[in-house]
Enzyme design. Structure first.
Site, PDB file in Angstrom:
ATOM      1  N   SER A 125      -0.781  57.052  30.894  1.00 20.92           N
ATOM      2  CA  SER A 125       0.091  55.973  31.356  1.00 20.92           C
ATOM      3  C   SER A 125       0.176  54.865  30.317  1.00 20.92           C
ATOM      4  O   SER A 125      -0.818  54.564  29.629  1.00 20.92           O
ATOM      5  CB  SER A 125      -0.455  55.390  32.663  1.00 20.92           C
ATOM      6  OG  SER A 125       0.209  54.196  33.007  1.00 20.92           O
ATOM      7  N   TYR A 149      -6.860  51.070  37.716  1.00 21.70           N
ATOM      8  CA  TYR A 149      -6.037  52.266  37.513  1.00 21.70           C
ATOM      9  C   TYR A 149      -5.872  52.560  36.027  1.00 21.70           C
ATOM     10  O   TYR A 149      -6.104  53.670  35.554  1.00 21.70           O
ATOM     11  CB  TYR A 149      -4.664  52.103  38.171  1.00 21.70           C
ATOM     12  CG  TYR A 149      -3.655  53.115  37.677  1.00 21.70           C
ATOM     13  CD1 TYR A 149      -3.798  54.466  37.990  1.00 21.70           C
ATOM     14  CD2 TYR A 149      -2.586  52.731  36.868  1.00 21.70           C
ATOM     15  CE1 TYR A 149      -2.889  55.412  37.501  1.00 21.70           C
ATOM     16  CE2 TYR A 149      -1.678  53.664  36.393  1.00 21.70           C
ATOM     17  CZ  TYR A 149      -1.841  54.996  36.706  1.00 21.70           C
ATOM     18  OH  TYR A 149      -0.954  55.927  36.222  1.00 21.70           O
ATOM     19  N   LYS A 153      -7.306  55.828  33.358  1.00 26.81           N
ATOM     20  CA  LYS A 153      -6.532  56.617  32.391  1.00 26.81           C
ATOM     21  C   LYS A 153      -7.110  56.469  30.976  1.00 26.81           C
ATOM     22  O   LYS A 153      -7.181  57.435  30.208  1.00 26.81           O
ATOM     23  CB  LYS A 153      -5.062  56.195  32.413  1.00 26.81           C
ATOM     24  CG  LYS A 153      -4.340  56.521  33.706  1.00 26.81           C
ATOM     25  CD  LYS A 153      -4.220  58.021  33.922  1.00 26.81           C
ATOM     26  CE  LYS A 153      -3.380  58.368  35.129  1.00 26.81           C
ATOM     27  NZ  LYS A 153      -3.269  59.816  35.354  1.00 26.81           N
TER      28      LYS A 153
END
Length: 334
Positions: A125, A149, A153
């Site tokens: 991402s 989040y 990643k």
């Protein structure tokens, strides 16, 4: 005949990638526990591709089940979509995100090592870049995720980098997505989050258009941008799906860890996206301006030249097509 395993293949990006793999007669198996997708996507995806789908309803953290699936199905490579993706939820419940996004990936890697599968395409991402130091963002930009989040990643990318340093026979490609929107041209699959789980802008626009929500919330109109709203790199989901198919071809012929930004290279403001949707649907959406969300940045858009030069991939669809396809999907699935 060897197959590709798609973890989280019934999700938004996974299902569209599956549709293109089917179109190219690539054999795949979906591994998904439907924790963030609806069971109805199975039937809609089967209608889209015109055939039955082989799938396993199981958890990515179940290493033994993964080993069993790999052993019995002649899998030769994996596209790893399975992950949670809500920034807001990750702030509220970070441990859940580390357990699934990081722990789930470790489970997958253990199973791949056990069955000697060494080709992996990872869904990363643009969130890992954080607040940009410069624009457009290329793959060498500093990495500093600013929410749990994004951290998950980033941690996975570091794990993958360490893995290829330790074991030279791995071929891993990481795609750093920007902001996918839109839907498949047949209108049967699209961005269809569970009710109450809508955070992305386009599903929120659709809910307001259909009267499910009374107002569209725009977070911040005081950024240093042309209209005060945040600038993002919105990419059509089918362009993103095509990037996966082309990355698979690349994956089969290279070693080590290779990283690509997947975006258009164009910055679009939130209001420009909303105005485009209103134009293609001949509608007017009620908007409420709210204060900025923690962790949101003013600008974020890609330099996709590496993907263009190396993968021979580029975007084909414009903002009008993104909005119109999302609208068509919403009408087809009322």
């Amino acid at each position: 005949m060897s197959k590709i395993l798609l973890t989280g293949g019934f999700g938004y990006i996974g299902s569209h990638t599956a549709s293109l793999l089917s179109e190219k007669n690539v054999d795949f198996l979906i591994y998904d526990n439907f924790s963030t997708s609806k069971y109805s996507v199975l039937e809609r995806l089967e209608k889209t591709i015109g055939k039955k789908i082989n799938y396993v309803d199981a958890d990515i953290k179940d290493t033994e089940r993964l080993i069993e699936v790999f052993s019995k199905n002649n899998i030769n490579s994996v596209i790893h979509f399975a992950a949670l993706k809500s920034v807001r939820e990750s702030i509220i419940d970070p441990i859940k995100y580390y357990e699934i996004n990081v722990g789930g990936t470790l489970s997958l890697i253990r199973a791949m090592k056990k069955t000697n599968i060494k080709k992996l395409l990872f869904s990363s991402s643009a969130t890992i870049y954080g607040d940009p130091e410069y624009l457009p963002i290329d793959e060498n930009h500093p990495l500093r995720a600013i929410n749990p989040y994004g951290q998950t990643k980033l941690i996975v990318e570091r794990i993958l980098r360490d893995l290829v340093m330790a074991e030279k026979d791995w071929s891993i490609t990481s795609l750093r997505y920007f902001n996918p929107i839109g839907a498949h041209p047949l209108g049967l699959i699209g961005d269809d989050p569970l009710r109450g789980k809508t955070e992305n802008l386009m599903p929120s626009i659709i809910e307001v258009y259909k009267g499910i929500k009374p107002n569209l919330e725009v977070f911040g109109n005081d950024y240093d941008t042309k209209d005060g709203t945040g600038v993002r790199d919105y990419i059509h989901i089918m362009d993103l799906a095509e990037a996966h198919v082309m990355s698979l071809d690349y994956l089969m012929g290279c070693d080590g860890l290779n990283i690509f930004n997947i975006g258009t290279g164009k910055g679009i403001t939130v209001l420009e996206l909303i105005n485009t949707f209103e134009k293609v649907t001949n509608s007017k959406l009620p908007i409420i301006i709210k204060k900025r969300r923690s962790g949101d940045v003013a600008y974020c858009y890609a330099d996709p030249s590496k993907a263009k030069n190396t993968l021979k991939w580029k975007t084909k669809r414009d903002l009008n097509e993104m909005c119109l396809s999302a609208y068509n999907f919403s009408i087809m699935n009322e």
